[in-house]
Design a protein around this motif. Sequence first.
Motif, PDB file in Angstrom:
ATOM      1  N   ALA A   1     133.061  -2.732  21.067  1.00 24.36           N
ATOM      2  CA  ALA A   1     131.510  -2.636  21.454  1.00 24.36           C
ATOM      3  C   ALA A   1     131.403  -4.047  22.523  1.00 24.36           C
ATOM      4  N   ILE A   2     131.837  -5.223  22.154  1.00 23.15           N
ATOM      5  CA  ILE A   2     131.663  -6.204  22.922  1.00 23.15           C
ATOM      6  C   ILE A   2     132.307  -6.324  23.965  1.00 23.15           C
ATOM      7  N   ASP A   3     133.572  -6.006  24.195  1.00 18.40           N
ATOM      8  CA  ASP A   3     134.280  -5.919  25.631  1.00 18.40           C
ATOM      9  C   ASP A   3     133.620  -5.098  26.491  1.00 18.40           C
TER      10      ASP A   3
ATOM     11  N   ASP B   1     130.624   8.400  27.317  1.00 19.87           N
ATOM     12  CA  ASP B   1     130.617   8.401  25.942  1.00 19.87           C
ATOM     13  C   ASP B   1     130.561   7.063  25.344  1.00 19.87           C
ATOM     14  N   LEU B   2     131.235   6.149  26.081  1.00 22.17           N
ATOM     15  CA  LEU B   2     131.195   4.753  25.591  1.00 22.17           C
ATOM     16  C   LEU B   2     129.774   3.970  25.730  1.00 22.17           C
TER      17      LEU B   2
ATOM     18  N   ARG C   1     124.642   2.050  23.608  1.00 18.14           N
ATOM     19  CA  ARG C   1     123.123   2.422  23.788  1.00 18.14           C
ATOM     20  C   ARG C   1     122.669   2.748  22.170  1.00 18.14           C
ATOM     21  N   ALA C   2     123.581   3.612  21.575  1.00 15.33           N
ATOM     22  CA  ALA C   2     123.104   4.281  20.265  1.00 15.33           C
ATOM     23  C   ALA C   2     123.280   3.211  19.047  1.00 15.33           C
ATOM     24  N   CYS C   3     124.489   2.352  19.466  1.00 17.05           N
ATOM     25  CA  CYS C   3     124.990   1.451  18.112  1.00 17.05           C
ATOM     26  C   CYS C   3     125.587   2.388  17.141  1.00 17.05           C
TER      27      CYS C   3
ATOM     28  N   PHE D   1     131.124   0.292  17.200  1.00 16.42           N
ATOM     29  CA  PHE D   1     129.992   0.140  17.680  1.00 16.42           C
ATOM     30  C   PHE D   1     128.720  -0.114  16.983  1.00 16.42           C
ATOM     31  N   ALA D   2     128.891   0.619  15.619  1.00 15.27           N
ATOM     32  CA  ALA D   2     127.959   0.369  14.606  1.00 15.27           C
ATOM     33  C   ALA D   2     127.776  -0.965  13.931  1.00 15.27           C
TER      34      ALA D   2
END
Length: 301
Positions: free
Chosen positions: A184-186, A208-209, A214-216, A277-278
Amino acid sequence: MDSPENKPQVPTMPVMHEADPAPARPRPWHGVAHYENFPVASWLVPAPLRPAVTTLYRFARYADDVADEGDAPAAERLAELAALERALTDPQADHPLVRPLLPHLAALPEGRADCRALLSAFRQDVTVTRHPDYAALQDYCARSAAPVGRLVLGLFGCRQPPLLIFSDAICSALQLINFVQDMAIDWSRGRLYIPQDELRAAGLAEADLDRALRACQADASLRALIEAQTRRAWALLESGAPLVSRVPWRLSLELRAVMAGGRRIVETIARDGFDPFAQRPALGARDVPALLRLSMSRPRW
């Protein structure tokens, strides 16, 4: 083991650490605090070798920061990386991060080549943000991660070809695990370490990424792809495990700690449903019992 705190935002103006060699002027990439999964120059390393390991790490960490951190323009980053390489090869050149490294490299016939390989990967970081296939990602890991293990093996007098194969596997696997951990950071920085052909084969696109960021939260298809990336990295890590029993005992203990850190991150990624991502997987004090277990065994899936 270093602090388990998450890696903070990079300050525009650096805060110098007391142990850091002071550059000629403040750099917008310097003095970044780092989260580390794995021990660096710990008490497990024999005292006579700790200065060399610490100096090598500081060089690699600084060069990586030049490529990745802060807000400097690409041209300035590339110029600083070039200055590091000149200092490695030109006796007339000088750099405060390279100067203390040179006496240690003098005892390592392949040391300069390993450091130059690292710098080539960091230069790539400045200009390349996608990888077309796994072969391209492997090539990057062979220059961004494997040279560190080779340098350490050289310091311990263990640079035999069969051992290099195991070391390369461990180092590359740890890099791939870190790619999943920091996905997520990258992606928030515009970088993707999932091979593009595998993203397409999974029926996914970069949109999709974006949605996951955005949605975490990643959707089921993206989580399945992340699981595949994680399992491949884990298998590569385990393929290097025989190295632990083929090196001096102090290095063996250090390697067990390193392997445990990688295995625990894999367990944490799996426990969190393969969704970095979460929540970014990270190690803390509560992980100590698991790290002790994983220093002797494989992770529980």
